[in-house]
Scaffold this active site. Sequence first.
Site, PDB file in Angstrom:
ATOM      1  N   LEU A   1      35.266  25.370   1.220  1.00  0.00           N
ATOM      2  CA  LEU A   1      36.289  24.624   0.511  1.00  0.00           C
ATOM      3  C   LEU A   1      36.511  25.281  -0.842  1.00  0.00           C
ATOM      4  O   LEU A   1      35.542  25.633  -1.525  1.00  0.00           O
ATOM      5  CB  LEU A   1      35.869  23.168   0.311  1.00  0.00           C
ATOM      6  CG  LEU A   1      35.860  22.254   1.545  1.00  0.00           C
ATOM      7  CD1 LEU A   1      35.155  20.951   1.220  1.00  0.00           C
ATOM      8  CD2 LEU A   1      37.280  21.984   2.021  1.00  0.00           C
ATOM      9  N   ASP A   2      37.771  25.452  -1.236  1.00  0.00           N
ATOM     10  CA  ASP A   2      38.014  26.036  -2.553  1.00  0.00           C
ATOM     11  C   ASP A   2      37.764  24.998  -3.641  1.00  0.00           C
ATOM     12  O   ASP A   2      37.508  23.816  -3.368  1.00  0.00           O
ATOM     13  CB  ASP A   2      39.429  26.623  -2.639  1.00  0.00           C
ATOM     14  CG  ASP A   2      40.514  25.595  -2.348  1.00  0.00           C
ATOM     15  OD1 ASP A   2      40.257  24.387  -2.535  1.00  0.00           O
ATOM     16  OD2 ASP A   2      41.617  25.991  -1.946  1.00  0.00           O
ATOM     17  N   ALA A   3      37.842  25.437  -4.882  1.00  0.00           N
ATOM     18  CA  ALA A   3      37.479  24.563  -6.002  1.00  0.00           C
ATOM     19  C   ALA A   3      38.410  23.358  -6.112  1.00  0.00           C
ATOM     20  O   ALA A   3      37.991  22.283  -6.554  1.00  0.00           O
ATOM     21  CB  ALA A   3      37.480  25.359  -7.309  1.00  0.00           C
TER      22      ALA A   3
END
Length: 324
Positions: free
Chosen positions: A101-103
């Site tokens: 998952l990206d930030a």
Amino acid sequence: MATQAVRLFRKLDGLFAVYKPQGVHWKLVRDTVETNLLKAVNSFSPPAPQCMVQFQVLPSGETSNSTNLTVTASKLPTLSDHHLVAGPQFNNICVGVGHRLDAFSSGVLVLGLGNGNTALDSLYRSHVSRDYILEGEFGMATNDFTHTGRIIERSTYEHITQDKLEHVLAMIQGANQKALIMYSQVDLHTQEAYELAVKGMLHPQYKSPPILTGLRCLHFQLPHFTLEVQCVNETQKYLRKLLHEVGLELRSTAVCNKVRRTRDGPFKIEDALTHRNWTADAIIPSVTYFHRTTQKIRKNDRKAVNHLWISVSAKCIKCIVYNS
């Protein structure tokens, strides 16, 4: 006999899920879990240093000037085994990360410990679907499709209704359903294809573009709306762009306010450990709980590999027979 630290370390083997907060990089999540586990396994008292037998030659007699010497055996601790010299007993725990998952995104993040990292690869190859909750807002467009990006356009949205939104979603889902059938590489005229379609078990056989297997509106109140998405081979950037394209289809613009993953294959959001539970006391029961799931993932991966090998072999035989 194994020490308490070794017995605890052996239990750190399998898969579990954590809840990644928004604004936190997945690497920080992984490093935090690893640090907490290392503190736990190194918190036990270290084993006593091994002793070595050393022979010392000492003068005998009542005075130190005696010419007679005596060889005396004595046991002395091996300083190289002392915890102040050797350092902590465990310096590394292999923590693997599944579908990342990206930030900007939050939700279920699957982690692997020890041999469980091989099951992560099997989970990736199995093309399992994942569920997301997307929160969007009509009326503007940004350079990165998020509400925090640089605004490049503003538009009206009062003409949008929930019926129009659901009509666009149905069109998008229909197009993706055709792509799913194409990349699943099954004969639509067979009983197997019918049974897979009824059970919702169609999935791409090889690497494919992002495909939406489900799409519906959960909440609609202008300018805000919420979508539930089921998909495979997606990225969070693709999902944010999806909301932008929905806005364009409705002759407006839209940005993404939040991306939250609620399921990653068999791992659901209610099973994910929150930040306060990223400790050995909570992780070990979670690994034990998902032990059967981990075994099932490995078993299904072996079946898929065997099925692929049989399919490739059958095609090769057909080519040989045709050419001969």
